[in-house]
Design a protein around this motif. Sequence first.
Motif, PDB file in Angstrom:
ATOM      1  N   GLY A 118       0.868  -1.251  -0.053  1.00 16.45           N
ATOM      2  CA  GLY A 118       0.069   0.022  -0.006  1.00 16.45           C
ATOM      3  C   GLY A 118       0.846   1.254  -0.109  1.00 16.45           C
ATOM      4  N   ILE A 119       1.999   1.210   0.885  1.00 12.57           N
ATOM      5  CA  ILE A 119       2.794   2.486   0.794  1.00 12.57           C
ATOM      6  C   ILE A 119       3.563   2.608  -0.408  1.00 12.57           C
ATOM      7  N   SER A 120       3.698   1.719  -1.034  1.00 20.87           N
ATOM      8  CA  SER A 120       4.612   1.554  -2.153  1.00 20.87           C
ATOM      9  C   SER A 120       3.683   1.996  -3.422  1.00 20.87           C
ATOM     10  N   ILE A 121       2.570   1.627  -3.535  1.00 21.56           N
ATOM     11  CA  ILE A 121       1.374   2.103  -4.510  1.00 21.56           C
ATOM     12  C   ILE A 121       1.267   3.753  -4.287  1.00 21.56           C
ATOM     13  N   ALA A 122       0.988   4.094  -2.996  1.00 24.85           N
ATOM     14  CA  ALA A 122       0.757   5.673  -2.884  1.00 24.85           C
ATOM     15  C   ALA A 122       2.065   6.359  -3.042  1.00 24.85           C
ATOM     16  N   LEU A 123       2.966   5.925  -2.647  1.00 20.94           N
ATOM     17  CA  LEU A 123       4.266   6.639  -2.975  1.00 20.94           C
ATOM     18  C   LEU A 123       4.544   6.835  -4.514  1.00 20.94           C
ATOM     19  N   LEU A 124       4.520   5.722  -5.150  1.00 24.24           N
ATOM     20  CA  LEU A 124       4.544   5.709  -6.684  1.00 24.24           C
ATOM     21  C   LEU A 124       3.486   6.480  -7.331  1.00 24.24           C
ATOM     22  N   ALA A 125       1.896   6.531  -6.820  1.00 23.07           N
ATOM     23  CA  ALA A 125       1.103   7.302  -7.494  1.00 23.07           C
ATOM     24  C   ALA A 125       1.637   8.870  -7.294  1.00 23.07           C
ATOM     25  N   SER A 126       1.813   9.181  -6.182  1.00 19.23           N
ATOM     26  CA  SER A 126       2.059  10.674  -5.677  1.00 19.23           C
ATOM     27  C   SER A 126       3.330  10.791  -6.674  1.00 19.23           C
ATOM     28  N   ALA A 127       4.269   9.952  -6.865  1.00 16.09           N
ATOM     29  CA  ALA A 127       5.496  10.450  -7.640  1.00 16.09           C
ATOM     30  C   ALA A 127       5.023  10.791  -8.980  1.00 16.09           C
ATOM     31  N   LEU A 128       4.352   9.943  -9.532  1.00 11.41           N
ATOM     32  CA  LEU A 128       3.748  10.099 -11.053  1.00 11.41           C
ATOM     33  C   LEU A 128       2.900  11.113 -11.151  1.00 11.41           C
ATOM     34  N   ARG A 129       2.077  11.674 -10.150  1.00 12.69           N
ATOM     35  CA  ARG A 129       1.452  12.852 -10.198  1.00 12.69           C
ATOM     36  C   ARG A 129       2.103  14.263  -9.870  1.00 12.69           C
ATOM     37  N   CYS A 130       3.336  14.057  -9.235  1.00  8.84           N
ATOM     38  CA  CYS A 130       4.099  15.325  -9.338  1.00  8.84           C
ATOM     39  C   CYS A 130       5.085  15.264 -10.659  1.00  8.84           C
ATOM     40  N   VAL A 131       5.210  14.173 -11.397  1.00  6.54           N
ATOM     41  CA  VAL A 131       5.906  14.340 -12.560  1.00  6.54           C
ATOM     42  C   VAL A 131       5.274  15.085 -13.593  1.00  6.54           C
ATOM     43  N   ARG A 132       3.728  14.491 -13.594  1.00 10.30           N
ATOM     44  CA  ARG A 132       2.778  14.937 -14.572  1.00 10.30           C
ATOM     45  C   ARG A 132       2.513  16.526 -14.484  1.00 10.30           C
ATOM     46  N   ALA A 133       2.504  16.820 -13.132  1.00 11.18           N
ATOM     47  CA  ALA A 133       2.290  18.248 -12.876  1.00 11.18           C
ATOM     48  C   ALA A 133       3.462  19.079 -13.243  1.00 11.18           C
TER      49      ALA A 133
END
Length: 136
Positions: A118-133
């Motif tokens: 769960g933490i891995s998924i959340a961190l990866l999703a947050s990192a992808l969101r930052c990169v897209r932004a």
Amino acid sequence: MLAIAGFIVALVLLVTVLALFGAIVRGILRLWCDYRIKRRFLQWLAKNPDKVNGTADIPNSLAEFSRRYPREERQDFAATGLLLAAFGLAAVAAGYALRVGNIAMGLYIGGLACFVAGISIALLASALRCVRARSR
């Protein structure tokens, strides 16, 4: 010591249930907003029938009308990951509270795996969101 572990389990389960309730309410509100947008479009269409060239043009007009109201339809993986991590923490706390036996060991190990995933998924999703932004 057992009372503290039980309190931690209850607290984690409460947070998990509240997060699940929030996800359900969010889904219902999204459906309600979609309904309101379509209803408002039909009201707009009744006032401005000359803006649509026939029944084949209605989907295009609805798409143009709904662009005014942006919405997010994709799964929020950060929230899903955090919810999975919360379930994992609840299982770890329950396994720790039981202390002895196969069930306790299964809850502890399985909860630890859920927490890490769960933490891995959340961190990866947050990192992808930052990169897209930043790329926009």
